[in-house]
Design an enzyme around this catalytic site. Structure first.
Site, PDB file in Angstrom:
ATOM      1  N   THR A 128       0.856  -1.190   0.000  1.00 47.90           N
ATOM      2  CA  THR A 128       0.000   0.000   0.000  1.00 47.90           C
ATOM      3  C   THR A 128       0.885   1.230   0.000  1.00 47.90           C
ATOM      4  OG1 THR A 128      -0.043   0.095   2.387  1.00 47.90           O
ATOM      5  CG2 THR A 128      -1.800  -1.133   1.340  1.00 47.90           C
ATOM      6  N   GLU A 151      -6.060  -3.155  -0.549  1.00 52.96           N
ATOM      7  CA  GLU A 151      -6.475  -4.289   0.294  1.00 52.96           C
ATOM      8  C   GLU A 151      -7.739  -4.970  -0.213  1.00 52.96           C
ATOM      9  OE1 GLU A 151      -5.538  -1.366   1.232  1.00 52.96           O
ATOM     10  OE2 GLU A 151      -4.527  -1.321   3.167  1.00 52.96           O
ATOM     11  N   LYS A 172     -12.825  18.152  12.127  1.00 54.49           N
ATOM     12  CA  LYS A 172     -13.767  18.137  13.239  1.00 54.49           C
ATOM     13  C   LYS A 172     -13.868  19.551  13.788  1.00 54.49           C
ATOM     14  CE  LYS A 172     -15.557  14.805  16.177  1.00 54.49           C
ATOM     15  NZ  LYS A 172     -15.446  13.760  17.141  1.00 54.49           N
ATOM     16  N   TRP A 184     -18.514  16.992  12.190  1.00 53.39           N
ATOM     17  CA  TRP A 184     -17.629  16.720  11.071  1.00 53.39           C
ATOM     18  C   TRP A 184     -17.972  17.576   9.865  1.00 53.39           C
ATOM     19  CZ3 TRP A 184     -17.363  10.614  10.988  1.00 53.39           C
ATOM     20  CH2 TRP A 184     -16.617  10.206  12.105  1.00 53.39           C
TER      21      TRP A 184
HETATM   22  P1  AMP Z   1      -5.193   2.802  -2.319  1.00 56.32           P
HETATM   23  O1  AMP Z   1      -5.029   1.562  -1.555  1.00 56.32           O
HETATM   24  O2  AMP Z   1      -3.935   3.584  -2.492  1.00 56.32           O
HETATM   25  O3  AMP Z   1      -5.891   2.584  -3.622  1.00 56.32           O
HETATM   26  O4  AMP Z   1      -6.145   3.780  -1.467  1.00 56.32           O
HETATM   27  C1  AMP Z   1      -7.426   3.404  -1.040  1.00 56.32           C
HETATM   28  C2  AMP Z   1      -8.187   4.598  -0.551  1.00 56.32           C
HETATM   29  O5  AMP Z   1      -8.481   5.503  -1.626  1.00 56.32           O
HETATM   30  C3  AMP Z   1      -9.535   4.293   0.029  1.00 56.32           C
HETATM   31  O6  AMP Z   1      -9.471   3.806   1.349  1.00 56.32           O
HETATM   32  C4  AMP Z   1     -10.229   5.645  -0.055  1.00 56.32           C
HETATM   33  O7  AMP Z   1      -9.862   6.498   1.007  1.00 56.32           O
HETATM   34  C5  AMP Z   1      -9.687   6.215  -1.331  1.00 56.32           C
HETATM   35  N1  AMP Z   1     -10.672   6.030  -2.395  1.00 56.32           N
HETATM   36  C6  AMP Z   1     -10.674   5.097  -3.360  1.00 56.32           C
HETATM   37  N2  AMP Z   1     -11.736   5.268  -4.172  1.00 56.32           N
HETATM   38  C7  AMP Z   1     -12.445   6.316  -3.706  1.00 56.32           C
HETATM   39  C8  AMP Z   1     -13.654   6.982  -4.089  1.00 56.32           C
HETATM   40  N3  AMP Z   1     -14.353   6.627  -5.168  1.00 56.32           N
HETATM   41  N4  AMP Z   1     -14.078   8.017  -3.321  1.00 56.32           N
HETATM   42  C9  AMP Z   1     -13.392   8.422  -2.236  1.00 56.32           C
HETATM   43  N5  AMP Z   1     -12.235   7.835  -1.835  1.00 56.32           N
HETATM   44  C10 AMP Z   1     -11.771   6.804  -2.552  1.00 56.32           C
END
Ligand code: AMP
Length: 555
Positions: A196, A341, A447, A452
């Site tokens: 990640t 994940e 916050k 929020w």
């Molecule tokens: P990654 O593992 O780098 O792809 O990051 C995952 C994170 O990207 C998620 O936990 C979200 O916080 C964010 N994310 C992915 N898709 C979206 C979406 N459509 N809207 C808002 N946040 C998103």
């Protein structure tokens, strides 16, 4: 009468199906080269396209596996890749897991220290690397002494690489034509590893299995997700080191969709030309990429009519992007939500069929409807599940056959998993049809006075201003309210839009107490290694006084 079915402990009856038939990437490879043997992968090098059929790719995969075996790669070994999206990367995707080894996609945008940590943590014995990227990786791993073999794609210089250095094409040419693949009887065997992007602590490894990868690929072929099929031509703009290019290389080879690989050419102009020239039907990427393409398309009107769906996710998709493409170019940009994940498919935001256009537009703005086979819930601070009423807001948790159960050899991440659920760190509400509306990352939440404020909603509104190119809203510590929103905004070059104009624009569009206290005009929002707004970097700038100073000038 005698029965063949075995009773289970609870007295229920076991089915009589071939449930132990393994779901493997080798199956995808076999199908790609036979049933789908005429489909093609086309790789762009900045000037032209190199094409190969999946049948030809299959033959080269056999040779790659033979070559890796000669170098000593054993089942379970990690073989890393350090490449943009291109045919050789696809060969690694299909071959490495099929020979029982683990495909480890290294993110080439990471800092050297992170790369060093990851290569060491994964114990990568072999790295397949694009020649132009050698200078990025060599300094990071030279002293580790872990990588025994570098296999270089291309003829460029290899200075700085330690261990044995081979040329990809020479290895393939010298390898036997056929390869005896091991039987992977247990489809829970590890297939691929992806770290990640790690906004806190060390990067964490997500270890996909054959089973999770195949089921995820099938998931992407459902009409309610992306409906990938044999009539598609798929352009994964999302890099193959970001959550396996969202699984598209596997769903495409499984179904016989053609692949178009953009290499490092991720700017609007080359992408538009690829879409037009190759008649691309599915093009997937993060919002920053499509915002660029939208600006380009508005100005130059390229022919994008072949696109049937444009999956967009990885970060909240701004309204201007969804509506801009839809209204001015007739394109179906579909928001999706997921994480490394979650393989990453978790939710897709097609609008329901029984609502009017105004309501449909709001559904498309959500993170998405939870995908089939994925189970979702929101929980409160005590971990209690909350109602799906579209109002209650809590942390999203997910589980399912392509969701990680823990990180690879890193107990420091164990707190993300509990009772079979993955804590996502996203804060959202869910409605009674399973549509998820994300208001924030838990660590990005603002916050204020105990309530929020959604940075996502504020950004969306700000990006609706015709002169705003990018907007990222972060929390600024505040004595009275704990935190207040601070908007970091990039305006169109030459525009005289200032803090006052932005404040006037937002007024009436969001609740009064949500309106940012300060606006800072910046030349560019910093991006993470996977192209998302990097709020951690913005917060660091705020802490160092950099943003504060600018705010004083602007507001
Ligand atoms: P990654 O593992 O780098 O792809 O990051 C995952 C994170 O990207 C998620 O936990 C979200 O916080 C964010 N994310 C992915 N898709 C979206 C979406 N459509 N809207 C808002 N946040 C998103």
């Amino acid at each position: 009468m005698a029965t063949d079915s075995a009773p289970t402990q609870a007295g229920s009856l076991l089915g009589l199906m071939q449930d132990d038939y393994p779901l493997t990437i080798k199956y995808i490879l076999d199908r790609a080269r036979t049933v789908n043997g005429r489909a093609t992968v086309a790789s762009f090098d900045g000037e032209g396209l190199t094409r190969a059929t999946y049948r030809e790719v299959g033959d080269r995969v056999d040779r790659l596996c033979g070559a890796l075996t000669t170098l000593g790669v054993q089942p379970g070994d990690r073989v890393a890749t350090f490449m943009w999206n291109r045919q050789e990367h696809l060969e690694a995707y299909l071959g490495i897991p099929s020979m029982g080894a683990v495909l480890h996609t290294l993110n080439l945008r990471l800092f050297p220290e992170q790369l060093q940590y990851i290569v060491e943590h994964a114990q990568d014995r072999v790295v397949i690397i694009e020649d132009t990227l050698v200078p990025l990786l060599a300094p990071a791993v030279a002293e580790l002494g872990i990588v025994e073999h570098f296999i270089v794609v291309g003829d460029g210089p290899v200075e700085g690489l330690t261990g044995q250095v081979h040329r990809y094409e020479e290895l393939l040419a010298a390898a036997p034509e056929s390869f005896a693949y091991p039987e992977i009887a247990d489809d829970r065997t590890a297939a691929a590893l992806c770290y990640t992007s790690g906004t806190t602590g060390n990067p964490k490894g997500v270890l996909y299995s054959h089973r999770s990868t195949v089921l995820h690929a099938v998931g992407e072929c459902m009409a309610d997700t992306f409906g990938i099929c044999g009539r598609d031509t798929v352009l994964p703009v999302v890099p193959m080191f970001h959550a396996n290019a969202w699984g598209l290389p596997y769903s495409s080879t499984l179904t016989g969709a053609n692949l178009v690989m953009p290499g490092k050419f991720l700017q609007a102009e080359p992408l538009a030309k690829l879409i037009t020239g190759e008649r691309v039907t599915v093009a997937a990427g993060v919002p920053t990429i499509w915002l660029d393409l939208l600006r380009y398309a508005d100005e130059y009107r390229p022919d994008l009519s072949s696109l049937r769906v444009v999956p967009c996710g990885g970060a909240a998709v701004p309204r201007v992007l969804l509506e801009g493409f839809r209204e001015r170019h007739g394109l179906n940009v579909v928001q999706a939500w997921g994480m490394t994940e979650t393989s990453p498919l978790g939710a897709v935001a097609h609008a329901p069929h029984d609502v009017d256009e105004a309501a449909a537009a709001e559904f498309r703005l959500r993170a998405g409807q939870v995908s089939p086979l994925v189970d979702v819930r929101i929980v409160d601070a005590e971990g209690e599940p909350m109602a799906w009423d579209g109002e209650a807001s809590g942390e999203v948790e997910v589980r399912g056959p392509w969701i990680a159960s823990r990180y690879y050899e890193d107990p420091t991440g164990d707190d993300k998993f509990h009772d079979g659920w993955l804590r996502t760190g996203d804060v959202a509400s869910i409605d009674d049809r399973g549509y998820i509306r994300i208001t924030d990352r838990s660590k990005d939440v603002i916050k204020s006075g105990g309530e929020w404020i959604s940075s996502v909603d504020l950004e969306n509104e700000l990006m609706g201003h015709p002169d705003v190119l990018e907007a990222a809203v972060i929390a600024k510590p505040d004595e009275r309210w704990t935190e207040r929103p601070l908007a970091c905004v990039v305006v169109r070059p030459g525009s005289d839009t200032d803090a006052e104009a932005l404040a006037a624009y937002l007024s009436g569009r969001v609740a009064k107490w949500w309106e940012p206290d300060e606006y800072v005009l910046i030349p560019e929002v910093p991006k993470t290694s996977v192209g998302k707004f990097d709020k951690k970097a913005l917060r660091a700038r705020l802490e160092s006084g950099e943003l504060r100073g600018a705010a004083g000038d602007q507001s």
